[in-house]
Design a protein around this motif. Structure first.
Motif, PDB file in Angstrom:
ATOM      1  N   MET A   1       0.847  -1.179   0.000  1.00  0.00           N
ATOM      2  CA  MET A   1       0.000   0.000   0.000  1.00  0.00           C
ATOM      3  C   MET A   1       0.882   1.229   0.000  1.00  0.00           C
ATOM      4  N   GLY A   2       0.524   2.245  -0.784  1.00  0.00           N
ATOM      5  CA  GLY A   2       1.354   3.433  -0.876  1.00  0.00           C
ATOM      6  C   GLY A   2       0.721   4.627  -0.227  1.00  0.00           C
ATOM      7  N   VAL A   3       1.252   5.801  -0.591  1.00  0.00           N
ATOM      8  CA  VAL A   3       0.781   7.069  -0.050  1.00  0.00           C
ATOM      9  C   VAL A   3      -0.129   7.723  -1.059  1.00  0.00           C
ATOM     10  N   ALA A   4      -1.233   8.293  -0.599  1.00  0.00           N
ATOM     11  CA  ALA A   4      -2.178   8.934  -1.501  1.00  0.00           C
ATOM     12  C   ALA A   4      -1.516  10.097  -2.221  1.00  0.00           C
ATOM     13  N   ARG A   5      -1.845  10.251  -3.498  1.00  0.00           N
ATOM     14  CA  ARG A   5      -1.280  11.324  -4.303  1.00  0.00           C
ATOM     15  C   ARG A   5      -2.384  12.278  -4.699  1.00  0.00           C
ATOM     16  N   ASP A   6      -2.310  13.514  -4.205  1.00  0.00           N
ATOM     17  CA  ASP A   6      -3.281  14.544  -4.571  1.00  0.00           C
ATOM     18  C   ASP A   6      -2.605  15.707  -5.289  1.00  0.00           C
ATOM     19  N   ASP A   7      -1.343  15.532  -5.670  1.00  0.00           N
ATOM     20  CA  ASP A   7      -0.579  16.637  -6.245  1.00  0.00           C
ATOM     21  C   ASP A   7      -0.494  16.576  -7.763  1.00  0.00           C
ATOM     22  N   LEU A   8      -1.246  15.665  -8.387  1.00  0.00           N
ATOM     23  CA  LEU A   8      -1.199  15.577  -9.839  1.00  0.00           C
ATOM     24  C   LEU A   8      -1.960  16.740 -10.456  1.00  0.00           C
ATOM     25  N   PRO A   9      -1.455  17.292 -11.569  1.00  0.00           N
ATOM     26  CA  PRO A   9      -2.168  18.381 -12.223  1.00  0.00           C
ATOM     27  C   PRO A   9      -3.502  17.919 -12.768  1.00  0.00           C
ATOM     28  N   VAL A  10      -4.434  18.844 -12.903  1.00  0.00           N
ATOM     29  CA  VAL A  10      -5.774  18.525 -13.382  1.00  0.00           C
ATOM     30  C   VAL A  10      -5.901  18.955 -14.839  1.00  0.00           C
ATOM     31  N   ALA A  11      -6.329  18.040 -15.687  1.00  0.00           N
ATOM     32  CA  ALA A  11      -6.515  18.336 -17.103  1.00  0.00           C
ATOM     33  C   ALA A  11      -7.991  18.368 -17.421  1.00  0.00           C
ATOM     34  N   ASP A  12      -8.304  18.706 -18.692  1.00  0.00           N
ATOM     35  CA  ASP A  12      -9.698  18.673 -19.118  1.00  0.00           C
ATOM     36  C   ASP A  12     -10.241  17.269 -18.923  1.00  0.00           C
ATOM     37  N   ALA A  13     -11.445  17.170 -18.393  1.00  0.00           N
ATOM     38  CA  ALA A  13     -12.023  15.866 -18.073  1.00  0.00           C
ATOM     39  C   ALA A  13     -13.414  15.763 -18.666  1.00  0.00           C
ATOM     40  N   PRO A  14     -13.961  14.569 -18.778  1.00  0.00           N
ATOM     41  CA  PRO A  14     -15.337  14.400 -19.231  1.00  0.00           C
ATOM     42  C   PRO A  14     -16.285  15.071 -18.250  1.00  0.00           C
ATOM     43  N   PRO A  15     -17.550  15.258 -18.596  1.00  0.00           N
ATOM     44  CA  PRO A  15     -18.509  15.862 -17.667  1.00  0.00           C
ATOM     45  C   PRO A  15     -18.492  15.167 -16.325  1.00  0.00           C
ATOM     46  N   ALA A  16     -18.577  15.966 -15.245  1.00  0.00           N
ATOM     47  CA  ALA A  16     -18.427  15.431 -13.895  1.00  0.00           C
ATOM     48  C   ALA A  16     -19.444  14.336 -13.595  1.00  0.00           C
ATOM     49  N   CYS A  17     -20.635  14.438 -14.193  1.00  0.00           N
ATOM     50  CA  CYS A  17     -21.669  13.456 -13.891  1.00  0.00           C
ATOM     51  C   CYS A  17     -21.313  12.070 -14.406  1.00  0.00           C
ATOM     52  N   ARG A  18     -20.336  12.005 -15.342  1.00  0.00           N
ATOM     53  CA  ARG A  18     -19.974  10.716 -15.915  1.00  0.00           C
ATOM     54  C   ARG A  18     -18.668  10.177 -15.359  1.00  0.00           C
ATOM     55  N   LEU A  19     -17.957  10.975 -14.568  1.00  0.00           N
ATOM     56  CA  LEU A  19     -16.656  10.546 -14.095  1.00  0.00           C
ATOM     57  C   LEU A  19     -16.763   9.344 -13.165  1.00  0.00           C
ATOM     58  N   VAL A  20     -15.850   8.412 -13.347  1.00  0.00           N
ATOM     59  CA  VAL A  20     -15.705   7.304 -12.414  1.00  0.00           C
ATOM     60  C   VAL A  20     -14.699   7.742 -11.354  1.00  0.00           C
ATOM     61  N   PRO A  21     -15.058   7.682 -10.072  1.00  0.00           N
ATOM     62  CA  PRO A  21     -14.125   8.155  -9.046  1.00  0.00           C
ATOM     63  C   PRO A  21     -12.877   7.281  -8.977  1.00  0.00           C
ATOM     64  N   ILE A  22     -11.709   7.912  -9.061  1.00  0.00           N
ATOM     65  CA  ILE A  22     -10.446   7.205  -8.915  1.00  0.00           C
ATOM     66  C   ILE A  22      -9.554   8.022  -7.994  1.00  0.00           C
ATOM     67  N   HIS A  23      -8.589   7.367  -7.383  1.00  0.00           N
ATOM     68  CA  HIS A  23      -7.695   8.056  -6.459  1.00  0.00           C
ATOM     69  C   HIS A  23      -6.319   7.419  -6.540  1.00  0.00           C
ATOM     70  N   PRO A  24      -5.269   8.217  -6.803  1.00  0.00           N
ATOM     71  CA  PRO A  24      -3.936   7.637  -6.971  1.00  0.00           C
ATOM     72  C   PRO A  24      -3.190   7.469  -5.657  1.00  0.00           C
ATOM     73  N   GLU A  25      -2.432   6.381  -5.570  1.00  0.00           N
ATOM     74  CA  GLU A  25      -1.531   6.144  -4.448  1.00  0.00           C
ATOM     75  C   GLU A  25      -0.170   5.753  -4.998  1.00  0.00           C
ATOM     76  N   SER A  26       0.878   6.276  -4.380  1.00  0.00           N
ATOM     77  CA  SER A  26       2.218   5.870  -4.783  1.00  0.00           C
ATOM     78  C   SER A  26       2.491   4.452  -4.298  1.00  0.00           C
ATOM     79  N   VAL A  27       3.427   3.793  -4.946  1.00  0.00           N
ATOM     80  CA  VAL A  27       3.808   2.431  -4.595  1.00  0.00           C
ATOM     81  C   VAL A  27       5.214   2.486  -4.000  1.00  0.00           C
ATOM     82  N   ALA A  28       5.351   2.018  -2.777  1.00  0.00           N
ATOM     83  CA  ALA A  28       6.636   2.092  -2.086  1.00  0.00           C
ATOM     84  C   ALA A  28       7.743   1.437  -2.904  1.00  0.00           C
ATOM     85  N   GLY A  29       8.832   2.168  -3.097  1.00  0.00           N
ATOM     86  CA  GLY A  29       9.981   1.637  -3.815  1.00  0.00           C
ATOM     87  C   GLY A  29       9.853   1.639  -5.320  1.00  0.00           C
TER      88      GLY A  29
END
Length: 211
Positions: free
Chosen positions: A1-29
């Motif tokens: 299990m890694g550390v949550a990553r919230d520092d990624l830049p935000v790009a143009d995305a599909p309409p919010a109502c269609r977004l699938v929730p995802i969340h990035p985590e770093s992988v140790a090593g």
């Protein structure tokens, strides 16, 4: 299990109502890999995909990504040589979210993932993770015996084999952990590893009487 990553830049995305929730985590090593949490069993497959949606395949073709790996509730993405998350993180995030909108376009390698294979992967992830570590830290062990038609059977051994709290561990930790990754889980049952025969052990404490 890694550390949550919230520092990624935000790009143009599909309409919010269609977004699938995802969340990035770093992988140790492994700084080249991010593990993106996704809704449980959203893709209906596990392992290395043989076919993915066109835009995601383009990231592989362009060597922005070197590989993908699907877990029951996550997708791991590994950057290609020379690529960086600062430069490509927003594109990977958006492309992956769009690709998750069409799970029918994902195809596993080989014959394909069955429901039992997906459930088996979820069980092993739970037993290899925090739940299994908790059980081992208390002198117990648990192993998968069988997966069939949404039902799971495990074997409890060590300190868990005859512990009064084993049913609580089975329900509150093992079953809850599996269901979080595979919501269609039916039931989890267990058998305890047989303890050595106590009478036999007691007799062995005393030397045999000479005739």
């Amino acid at each position: 299990m890694g550390v949550a990553r919230d520092d990624l830049p935000v790009a143009d995305a599909p309409p919010a109502c269609r977004l699938v929730p995802i969340h990035p985590e770093s992988v140790a090593g492994d700084p080249a890999t991010l593990r993106w949490s996704i809704p449980a069993a959203a893709l209906g497959m596990v392992g290395v995909p043989a076919v993915v949606p066109t835009a995601l395949q383009a990231l592989l073709d362009d060597a922005v990504l070197e590989s993908l790996f699907v877990e029951p509730a996550a997708v791991s993405t590994t950057l290609g040589p020379g690529a960086s998350w600062r430069e490509h993180g927003a594109r990977v995030r958006t492309t992956l979210q769009e690709a998750l909108l069409t799970p029918e376009q994902w195809r596993p390698a080989g014959a394909g993932s069955t429901a039992d294979e997906l459930l088996r992967a979820a069980v092993l992830q739970v037993l290899d993770g925090e739940v299994g570590h908790y059980i081992r830290s208390h002198g117990g062990s648990v192993r998968l015996l069988d997966v069939h038609d949404r039902d799971v059977k495990v074997e409890l051994a060590g300190a868990c084999s005859h512990c009064p709290a084993s049913e609580i561990t089975l329900t509150n930790r093992i079953e809850t952990g599996i269901r979080a990754l595979y919501p269609a889980l039916g039931r989890v049952s267990s058998r305890s590893q047989a303890a050595p025969n106590l009478a036999h052990r007691v007799l062995n404490w005393f030397p045999a009487r000479a005739e």
